[in-house]
Design a protein around this motif. Structure first.
Motif, PDB file in Angstrom:
ATOM      1  N   UNK A  26       0.812  -1.218   0.000  1.00 38.41           N
ATOM      2  CA  UNK A  26       0.000   0.000   0.000  1.00 38.41           C
ATOM      3  C   UNK A  26       0.841   1.261   0.000  1.00 38.41           C
ATOM      4  N   UNK A  27       2.166   1.117   0.201  1.00 41.31           N
ATOM      5  CA  UNK A  27       3.059   2.275   0.339  1.00 41.31           C
ATOM      6  C   UNK A  27       2.560   3.191   1.462  1.00 41.31           C
TER       7      UNK A  27
ATOM      8  N   UNK B 274       0.615   8.034   3.381  1.00 39.34           N
ATOM      9  CA  UNK B 274       0.161   7.038   2.392  1.00 39.34           C
ATOM     10  C   UNK B 274       0.350   7.587   0.987  1.00 39.34           C
ATOM     11  N   UNK B 275       1.186   6.928   0.208  1.00 36.08           N
ATOM     12  CA  UNK B 275       1.313   7.260  -1.210  1.00 36.08           C
ATOM     13  C   UNK B 275       0.309   6.392  -1.968  1.00 36.08           C
TER      14      UNK B 275
ATOM     15  N   UNK C 115      -3.125  16.543   1.548  1.00 32.49           N
ATOM     16  CA  UNK C 115      -3.211  15.815   0.278  1.00 32.49           C
ATOM     17  C   UNK C 115      -2.313  16.523  -0.726  1.00 32.49           C
ATOM     18  N   UNK C 116      -1.291  15.822  -1.210  1.00 32.53           N
ATOM     19  CA  UNK C 116      -0.383  16.354  -2.215  1.00 32.53           C
ATOM     20  C   UNK C 116      -0.575  15.577  -3.508  1.00 32.53           C
TER      21      UNK C 116
ATOM     22  N   UNK D   7      -0.297  11.661  -2.565  1.00 34.83           N
ATOM     23  CA  UNK D   7       0.238  11.368  -1.238  1.00 34.83           C
ATOM     24  C   UNK D   7      -0.684  11.980  -0.192  1.00 34.83           C
ATOM     25  N   UNK D   8      -1.122  11.151   0.741  1.00 35.24           N
ATOM     26  CA  UNK D   8      -1.967  11.605   1.843  1.00 35.24           C
ATOM     27  C   UNK D   8      -1.174  11.504   3.141  1.00 35.24           C
TER      28      UNK D   8
END
Length: 703
Positions: free
Chosen positions: A542-543, A587-588, A624-625, A594-595
């Motif tokens: 899940x990264x 998380x990616x 969030x990015x 990315x979160x």
């Protein structure tokens, strides 16, 4: 992702975590290299093996946040409480403390402490380091006196700068926006056979908060210019030399807050602004004897200079020798007499009443005349630091880190110390890491510290990590930590000599103000006992990186009295307790998304109400990015805290950027919007803006 009642995946995960090594290996093992952090123990370790909780703010996150200074960036750290005394006086505490004094957290730049021992503070607005020069920030969330000595009581913030080898070329950046935002940055990096160098110049300016709660203009703007030079040399295949020079000069506005003691006197001063200059230099010699043995020697020198001269007016009686003598006998009695000088003499001892009678007689023969003069509240602090550290792998499963540190501190202030004050500190520290088998990791460490002014201490830490896999670990940690009372708290010799009196007072053009404060000189160290349970893991499929923490911290012998020249009597009579939990997730979701989320629940209790004011029970952040492609990117962040000094804080930040590829160059244009979601002041009732939003833009060119 939601798993229904019939899903077998929760059972598989539970089995893996609670004792199925084979299942765990199947679930979690991947071929990626393990990330490493350094700040926790000074040993390079994977996050799952650290004896405590870590937060790493990487360069991608730093850029996406759009933060202009380090305190705003630290809102991304769970449990970190960011407040403001004024616009140019941010305070940062982990889990909370007194809103005006961030005394209990160590702050390092590449291992060099910027915590000022003289006045127990970190000048966040004046750190001589541009955001653009930061590679990452490692935050150890918990006591770490074991590794960094007294003052690393509640947390350690280690700011790591970019390697000169990664900074080749030219980089130019300007930022302009509302609230007087006017920042700039320029750097030049180069390399040669066996060495690399980076030179950077930068500046920052803004207007601070707009108005006080009375609608008056707020004097809290800041202006600063910075210089930084960083170089690295390869002396031999197994040796390198790194050195840095930095300087900063600027001015911080201060509102005029002096109130005359004697009624009927008007204040003529308009400001008590501070001219600030900082200088720092460090050099580090690294030796790698072999892959199992390394050593470094690091020396540094720092100087802080704060020039603050302001004008005050009061009655001539303020300089009465008899009133001064009365204050030294009984400060409370002297203050009551001064504030009610026309009333009958207060009841007291025969000596007190006799002196009071003389003071009243002086008032009646002209002591009420207003006099004005200049007050010099400047301070200078100097530090020299030398450290030797040795890291040795005794066997494949046993590592030992040991070191010695010597530090010399000097504080100079006519107002606070009636001259200068010196302190010397010796430290011996060690950390032992034993891998009992592929799953169990036992760690222990201790720091012995002896300071001339505050005495000696021995602080231990013991931790047990169960590594389900190299990327997933459970931890149990017990540690102790101390904070030494600073020179101001323990040894203050506070008195004001007012110069250029006009007209003269009692025939004197320069005289001592009657209020005088002396430190106790015998304060003990504050002591913390901390207990922590936690989990850190990385889910490769899940990264997803996850960190959980449960904590119970107790501090005894706290020095909580406010630092003011008015019946200030410091003591070790206070205590506090912090209990709660924290979660941090990164998380990616995809290659483009990315979160990131943090949350902290802090149940704070303190015997002194001031030590609870910057403790939000619930606080956190969410971000969030996203990389949209074609050079476009965005970042959306939310920050919230339910009560910082009694005021709610909620803000949403949106950054949108476009990167344009040019011939042999790259240009990034970015816009930043910060929108307050509440209608509260910012941690103090005078910290108000005219608008709930601020907008600023930046342009950055690299070639």
């Amino acid at each position: 992702m939601f798993f229904g009642p019939s899903s077998p995946r929760p059972l598989l995960l539970l089995t893996a975590l609670l004792g199925g090594p084979a299942a765990a290996d199947d679930l979690f093992v991947d071929s990626q290299a393990l990330p490493e952090v350094l700040t926790a123990t000074r040993l390079k370790q994977s996050p799952a093996a650290v004896p405590g909780s870590m937060t790493v703010l990487d360069s991608e996150l730093i850029r996406a946040s759009g933060a202009r200074d380090i305190p705003e960036l630290l809102r991304l750290v769970p449990g970190m409480m960011v407040g403001y005394i004024a616009g140019n006086q941010p305070t940062v505490n982990y889990h909370g403390s007194n809103v005006n004094d961030a005394r209990r957290m160590q702050v390092l730049i590449d291992g060099r402490s910027v915590y000022r021992a003289g006045l127990a503070t970190v000048d966040w607005s004046d750190i001589p380091l541009a955001m653009e020069d930061i590679e990452r920030i490692e935050v150890f969330r918990g006591p770490n006196t074991v590794s960094y000595g007294a003052n690393a009581l509640m947390a350690v913030v280690n700011i790591l700068t970019r390697n000169p080898a990664d900074s080749h070329g030219t980089r130019l950046k300007v930022t302009r926006g509302q609230r007087g935002i006017n920042d700039w940055y320029a750097s030049q990096g180069m390399g040669w056979d066996g060495g690399d160098l980076r030179l950077s110049l930068s500046g920052m300016q803004d207007d601070g908060f707009d108005e006080t709660h009375k609608g008056l203009d707020y004097r809290d703007s800041r202006r600063l210019t910075r210089f930084s030079l960083s170089a690295s040399h390869a002396l031999a295949p197994d040796q390198s030399l790194d050195w840095q020079l930095s300087a900063k000069e600027g001015a911080n506005q201060r509102p005029y807050t002096y109130k005359p003691v004697f009624y009927g006197v008007t204040a003529e001063g308009d400001n008590s602004d501070v001219a600030a200059k900082d200088y720092a230099g460090s050099v580090r010699w690294n030796i790698d004897f072999n892959p199992q043995h390394s050593l470094y020697v690091q020396g540094s020198a720092q100087h802080w200079d704060r020039q603050q001269v302001w004008r005050a007016c009061d009655a001539a009686l303020s300089f009465s020798p008899q009133l001064t003598q009365l204050w030294q006998l009984n400060p409370w009695y002297a203050e009551q007499l001064a504030r009610n000088i026309r009333a009958p003499v207060p009841t007291g001892t025969a000596q007190e009443q006799a002196l009071a009678g003389e003071v009243q007689a002086q008032w009646n023969v002209g002591g009420y005349q207003q006099v004005c003069g200049d007050i010099d509240q400047s301070t200078r602090e100097t530090r020299y630091d030398l450290e030797i550290q040795d890291t040795l792998s005794l066997t494949d499963n046993l590592r030992l880190l040991s070191g010695v540190n010597y530090r010399y501190d000097r504080a100079d202030s006519q107002t606070y110390f009636n001259g200068s004050l010196d302190d010397t500190t010796w430290r011996l520290f060690g950390q032992l890491e034993w891998r009992a088998d592929e799953h169990w990791l036992i760690q222990g460490g201790a720091m012995y510290e002896d300071a001339h002014l505050s005495g000696s201490s021995l602080t231990p830490r013991v931790a047990v990590n169960y590594l389900i896999t190299p990327r997933h670990g459970l931890r149990a940690v017990y540690s102790e930590a101390v904070r030494s009372p600073d020179m101001f708290e323990n040894n203050v010799n506070w008195s004001y000599r007012v110069n250029n009196l006009s007209p003269t007072a009692f025939g004197q053009g320069s005289a001592e103000y009657f209020v005088k404060t002396r430190g106790p000189g015998n304060l003990d160290q504050e002591r913390m006992r901390s207990r922590e349970l936690g989990y850190n893991g990385f889910f490769a499929d899940a990264d997803l990186t996850l960190d959980l923490k449960l904590f119970h911290d107790e501090i005894t012998g706290m020095v909580s009295e406010p630092l003011r020249n008015n019946q200030y009597i410091a003591s070790n009579s206070n205590q506090a307790r912090f209990t709660g939990s924290e979660v941090q997730a990164d998380w990616r979701m995809t290659h483009a998304d990315r979160l990131r989320m943090t949350y902290a629940y802090v149940d704070a209790w303190a015997s002194n109400a001031d030590d609870r004011r910057l403790s939000a029970r619930n606080s956190g952040s969410a971000g969030w990015m996203r990389d949209w492609g074609m050079g476009w990117s965005s970042a959306l962040f939310y920050y919230g805290a339910d009560a910082l000094n009694g005021y709610r804080f909620e803000r949403a930040d949106l950054r949108v950027a476009k990167r344009i590829s040019l011939q042999r160059a790259s240009l990034e244009l970015a816009g930043m919007l910060q929108q307050r979601l509440d209608h509260e002041p910012t941690s103090s009732y005078d910290n108000l803006y005219d608008s709930r939003h601020v907008l600023y833009f930046s342009a950055e060119l690299e070639f």
